[in-house]
Design an enzyme around this catalytic site. Structure first.
Site, PDB file in Angstrom:
ATOM      1  N   THR A  59       0.829  -1.205   0.000  1.00 36.05           N
ATOM      2  CA  THR A  59       0.000   0.000   0.000  1.00 36.05           C
ATOM      3  C   THR A  59       0.868   1.262   0.000  1.00 36.05           C
ATOM      4  O   THR A  59       0.573   2.224  -0.709  1.00 36.05           O
ATOM      5  CB  THR A  59      -0.951   0.011   1.215  1.00 36.05           C
ATOM      6  OG1 THR A  59      -1.735  -1.187   1.198  1.00 36.05           O
ATOM      7  CG2 THR A  59      -1.880   1.203   1.185  1.00 36.05           C
ATOM      8  N   CYS A  60       1.940   1.243   0.775  1.00 36.22           N
ATOM      9  CA  CYS A  60       2.835   2.410   0.816  1.00 36.22           C
ATOM     10  C   CYS A  60       3.472   2.638  -0.548  1.00 36.22           C
ATOM     11  O   CYS A  60       3.517   3.766  -1.045  1.00 36.22           O
ATOM     12  CB  CYS A  60       3.913   2.220   1.879  1.00 36.22           C
ATOM     13  SG  CYS A  60       3.273   2.027   3.557  1.00 36.22           S
ATOM     14  N   ALA A  61       3.940   1.562  -1.158  1.00 30.53           N
ATOM     15  CA  ALA A  61       4.549   1.668  -2.489  1.00 30.53           C
ATOM     16  C   ALA A  61       3.533   2.183  -3.500  1.00 30.53           C
ATOM     17  O   ALA A  61       3.859   3.037  -4.341  1.00 30.53           O
ATOM     18  CB  ALA A  61       5.103   0.312  -2.918  1.00 30.53           C
TER      19      ALA A  61
END
Length: 168
Positions: A59-61
């Site tokens: 999700t961060c990526a």
């Protein structure tokens, strides 16, 4: 203190995001070339802070990829992606992904960004990392949008953040 969840389990942050209409707290963050970045470096530009726990999660990526795509269309705006990841890991990710429209910044040295923006986790498996959030700051340094994502594995509301930029 604010509470979010990680797959349904509550995790607390040490404070609240800066309120709308207030002056955004200054920060000392580290760029991928190990130089210092402060909020003052971006004075006169709109700033989108894309804040997340670690670039090494899906999700961060994806949030970095999405803001990188959107940033190419923005005028007088800089997108700063902030985590406690080492600058080397941030640079490696951007190089592998062809990310060049956003700037990666690390809070690994002082950890003061997570504290002053109220985002540092105080408990749970991600303790001391940052919660997922977006803060939009206008050219004068005023907070014009903020979102603390309630479920850490969810993506932020990109559309709302970008609309806040258009309203300024």
């Amino acid at each position: 203190m604010a509470a979010v969840t990680l797959k349904g389990n509550t995790i607390n942050t040490l404070g609240e995001l800066p309120a709308l209409g207030t002056q955004a707290p200054n920060f000392n963050l580290t760029k991928t070339d190990l130089s210092l970045a402060t909020l003052a470096n971006y004075k006169g530009k709109k700033v989108v802070l894309n804040i997340f726990p670690s670039i090494d999660t899906g999700t961060c990526a994806q949030s970095v990829r999405q803001f990188n795509k959107e940033a190419a269309e923005l005028n007088n705006t800089v997108v700063l992606c902030v985590s406690k990841d080492l600058p080397f890991a941030q640079a490696r990710f951007c190089g592998a992904e062809g990310i060049d429209n956003v700037e990666m910044l690390s809070d690994f040295r002082e950890g003061s960004f997570g504290k002053s923006y109220g985002l540092e986790f105080t408990d749970g498996p991600l303790q001391s990392l940052h919660s997922r959030a977006v803060v939009v700051i206008d050219e004068q340094g005023q907070v014009m949008y903020n979102e603390l994502v309630p479920e850490i594995v969810d993506e932020p509301n990109y559309k709302a953040a970008l609309e806040a930029l258009m309203d300024a």
